[in-house]
Design a protein around this motif. Structure first.
Motif, PDB file in Angstrom:
ATOM      1  N   SER A 251       0.263   3.589  -3.355  1.00  0.00           N
ATOM      2  CA  SER A 251      -1.063   4.202  -3.446  1.00  0.00           C
ATOM      3  C   SER A 251      -1.502   4.850  -2.142  1.00  0.00           C
ATOM      4  O   SER A 251      -2.603   5.393  -2.060  1.00  0.00           O
ATOM      5  CB  SER A 251      -2.094   3.149  -3.868  1.00  0.00           C
ATOM      6  OG  SER A 251      -2.090   2.046  -2.971  1.00  0.00           O
ATOM      7  N   ASN A 252      -0.622   4.785  -1.118  1.00  0.00           N
ATOM      8  CA  ASN A 252      -0.889   5.419   0.176  1.00  0.00           C
ATOM      9  C   ASN A 252      -2.171   4.891   0.805  1.00  0.00           C
ATOM     10  O   ASN A 252      -3.037   5.658   1.242  1.00  0.00           O
ATOM     11  CB  ASN A 252      -0.946   6.944   0.014  1.00  0.00           C
ATOM     12  CG  ASN A 252      -0.808   7.682   1.342  1.00  0.00           C
ATOM     13  OD1 ASN A 252      -0.187   7.172   2.271  1.00  0.00           O
ATOM     14  ND2 ASN A 252      -1.387   8.856   1.429  1.00  0.00           N
ATOM     15  N   GLN A 253      -2.279   3.568   0.853  1.00  0.00           N
ATOM     16  CA  GLN A 253      -3.439   2.911   1.452  1.00  0.00           C
ATOM     17  C   GLN A 253      -2.974   1.959   2.557  1.00  0.00           C
ATOM     18  O   GLN A 253      -1.893   1.396   2.485  1.00  0.00           O
ATOM     19  CB  GLN A 253      -4.201   2.088   0.407  1.00  0.00           C
ATOM     20  CG  GLN A 253      -4.759   2.881  -0.755  1.00  0.00           C
ATOM     21  CD  GLN A 253      -5.538   1.979  -1.692  1.00  0.00           C
ATOM     22  OE1 GLN A 253      -6.736   1.750  -1.518  1.00  0.00           O
ATOM     23  NE2 GLN A 253      -4.857   1.450  -2.687  1.00  0.00           N
ATOM     24  N   ARG A 254      -3.824   1.781   3.549  1.00  0.00           N
ATOM     25  CA  ARG A 254      -3.599   0.748   4.546  1.00  0.00           C
ATOM     26  C   ARG A 254      -4.300  -0.525   4.098  1.00  0.00           C
ATOM     27  O   ARG A 254      -5.315  -0.488   3.398  1.00  0.00           O
ATOM     28  CB  ARG A 254      -4.148   1.174   5.911  1.00  0.00           C
ATOM     29  CG  ARG A 254      -3.463   2.390   6.520  1.00  0.00           C
ATOM     30  CD  ARG A 254      -3.764   2.479   8.012  1.00  0.00           C
ATOM     31  NE  ARG A 254      -5.185   2.305   8.300  1.00  0.00           N
ATOM     32  CZ  ARG A 254      -6.066   3.305   8.376  1.00  0.00           C
ATOM     33  NH1 ARG A 254      -5.664   4.556   8.166  1.00  0.00           N
ATOM     34  NH2 ARG A 254      -7.336   3.064   8.648  1.00  0.00           N
TER      35      ARG A 254
ATOM     36  N   GLY B 167       0.799  -1.223   0.000  1.00  0.00           N
ATOM     37  CA  GLY B 167       0.000   0.000   0.000  1.00  0.00           C
ATOM     38  C   GLY B 167       0.827   1.266   0.000  1.00  0.00           C
ATOM     39  O   GLY B 167       0.275   2.375  -0.041  1.00  0.00           O
TER      40      GLY B 167
ATOM     41  N   GLU C  53      -7.959  -0.947   4.413  1.00  0.00           N
ATOM     42  CA  GLU C  53      -8.784  -0.078   3.578  1.00  0.00           C
ATOM     43  C   GLU C  53      -8.989  -0.663   2.179  1.00  0.00           C
ATOM     44  O   GLU C  53      -9.823  -0.172   1.418  1.00  0.00           O
ATOM     45  CB  GLU C  53      -8.124   1.303   3.422  1.00  0.00           C
ATOM     46  CG  GLU C  53      -7.968   2.070   4.712  1.00  0.00           C
ATOM     47  CD  GLU C  53      -7.160   3.338   4.511  1.00  0.00           C
ATOM     48  OE1 GLU C  53      -7.346   4.271   5.314  1.00  0.00           O
ATOM     49  OE2 GLU C  53      -6.349   3.406   3.561  1.00  0.00           O
ATOM     50  N   ILE C  54      -8.198  -1.680   1.830  1.00  0.00           N
ATOM     51  CA  ILE C  54      -8.209  -2.208   0.460  1.00  0.00           C
ATOM     52  C   ILE C  54      -9.279  -3.273   0.318  1.00  0.00           C
ATOM     53  O   ILE C  54      -9.357  -4.220   1.109  1.00  0.00           O
ATOM     54  CB  ILE C  54      -6.828  -2.789   0.104  1.00  0.00           C
ATOM     55  CG1 ILE C  54      -5.776  -1.664   0.155  1.00  0.00           C
ATOM     56  CG2 ILE C  54      -6.846  -3.432  -1.274  1.00  0.00           C
ATOM     57  CD1 ILE C  54      -4.362  -2.149  -0.015  1.00  0.00           C
TER      58      ILE C  54
END
Length: 481
Positions: A156-159, A153, A162-163
């Motif tokens: 894309s700066n995601q945890r 992540g 959250e995906i």
């Protein structure tokens, strides 16, 4: 100022410092070849081309690799409509795509790898991931375990929490985590009941097909290195494709996959991204035929690669006017320095100063994250200076105008890829080539009428080897150069 780039990975503007101070390893995610290329694809191509050219201008040895995805369910879905097999459709589309690339005056990549050529390397990469505990087999398929890669992540700066689920819904029962993604899929891809499926290969887990994401990692590592300098792609590929490339590559090697991630913003039309799936696209071939290569490049380079750009008639007309202004100034300057009124003692300080200021502004713009908009503005200021000088004088500053011509050829031609002074010659060559093809097709038709089919087929093969695609249908014979 040295070159700085905006790195998607860090979200920051960073100084460009490749691993090797003398060379750059650059990978661009190429087309999935199920349909002809449209202008949105051309936007990325032209900007990557200019990145390649500018890096060479700065003195780097650029190793540029761009793939073709020729194994994909989108291609399989076209079986029956565009061809009788996945391989035949892909081959035809790759041929058309290469012709589009040549029509846009793109520098050739070092190599254009195809997925179908690299299945052994893909299988080796998957085996490494399994051995290192980052992937697992399930029902003959293999999935990447996103929970095993702590930095998943980061692009894309995601945890992870959250995906949402990745892949087809029918994969969920086979996966440990909804976000796990396929590295290898068991079985064939069938577009519809009764139609032939896609290509499959034997593997340690099953007969099947590689997943989409693992393909680029394998091809990049095969032709460049396990760690590269620049990875470029469309903005829509940040997640999941590029995120997954990072995870599987770095999990397999323990090394940083790519130092700089650059993403080209998607071309828009009618307020939406230009896309084959939306049907709001314009084919590269049609636009180049309508306005010419230089106008297309002028339009696409008028906006920086990572800025919003919309396609429309007004924008294309503006690009046409700008190119004609630049071309006319170049032609006027070359005519003047090759004419009797070019003087050795005439000096126009304003002309010379404008040229040097423009050169400095061009370099500053290109070093500012490949800002082609600013670079074009610098070249257009030279056009204005040329016209002002020629309109105001009877005797011309030879050295000043020669410097202007050389600057346009060097920065506008070599770096931005415009074709100054070559249009007439090119038109003549194309016309002559067409006449020769017509003559050979007449000979081929006479051989067919005489029943000499082997000779006719040999002529067709010879033409195709030279880059001429010959098509026979109910309406007769046609060809494409």
């Amino acid at each position: 100022m040295s070159l700085h780039v905006t790195n998607t990975l860090s979200g920051e503007r960073e100084p460009f410092e490749p691993h090797d101070p003398d060379s750059v390893l650059l990978y661009y995610c190429g087309l999935t070849v199920y349909d002809p290329a449209h202008l949105g694809h051309a936007r990325a191509w032209v900007h990557v081309d200019v990145m390649h050219r500018w890096l060479e201008h700065l003195g780097y040895d650029v190793r540029h690799v761009e793939n073709f995805t020729d194994v994909n369910e989108k291609i399989v879905a076209e079986i029956g409509e565009k061809g009788d097999s996945e391989a035949s459709i892909a081959r035809e589309m790759i041929g058309a795509t290469l012709q589009d690339m040549r029509s846009l005056n793109l520098k050739r990549a070092e190599v254009y790898p195809r997925v179908s050529e690299h299945v052994p390397e893909i299988i080796d990469l998957i085996e490494r991931l399994i051995d290192r505990g980052y992937a697992y087999e399930s029902e003959g398929s293999v999935y990447f375990d996103v929970t095993a890669f702590e930095e998943y992540g980061k692009l894309s700066n995601q945890r992870l929490d959250e995906i949402e689920s990745q892949g087809d819904p029918d994969e969920r029962s086979e996966k440990r985590h909804p976000a796990d993604f396929a590295l290898w899929k068991a079985g064939e891809a069938h577009p519809e009941e009764g139609e032939s499926g896609g290509q499959t290969w034997e593997s340690p887990w099953s007969e099947g097909r590689p997943g989409w994401h693992v393909e680029c990692s394998a091809m990049s590592m095969t032709h460049l290195d396990e760690s590269i300098d620049v990875h470029v792609g469309g903005q829509d590929l940040v997640f999941p494709h590029h995120e997954n490339e990072i995870a599987q590559s770095e999990a397999a090697t323990g090394e940083e996959f790519a130092k700089y991630w650059l993403h080209v913003r998607l071309l828009e039309t009618g307020g939406e991204k230009m896309s084959s799936s939306l049907g709001n696209y314009f084919y590269v071939e049609d636009v180049v035929d309508a306005v010419g290569t230089d106008v297309v490049r002028m339009f696409l380079l008028s906006t920086a690669y990572n800025s919003r750009q919309a396609y429309g008639e007004d924008a294309l007309e503006e690009a046409t006017e700008r190119w004609e202004r630049l071309e006319r100034a170049y032609e006027r300057a070359t005519a003047a320095i090759d004419g009797p009124d070019a003087a050795t003692k005439v000096e126009d300080a304003e002309l010379r100063e404008t040229i040097e200021d423009a050169r400095e502004a061009f370099v500053e713009g290109m070093n500012d994250d490949f800002n082609t908009r600013e670079a074009l503005a610098a070249l257009l200021s030279i056009a204005t200076a040329i016209n002002r000088h020629l309109d105001a004088r009877e005797a011309f500053d030879y050295r000043g105008l020669r410097r202007a011509v050389e600057t346009l050829e060097e920065l506008g031609g070599d770096v931005l890829g415009f074709s100054f002074g070559r249009a007439d010659d090119a038109d003549g060559r194309v016309e002559l080539a067409g006449d020769l093809v017509d003559l050979l097709l007449e000979v081929r038709e006479r051989e067919r009428e005489a029943g000499n089919y082997d000779r006719a087929d040999a002529l067709r093969d010879d033409l195709e080897a030279l880059g001429v695609t010959v098509e026979d249908d109910a309406e007769g014979t046609s060809y494409r150069l």
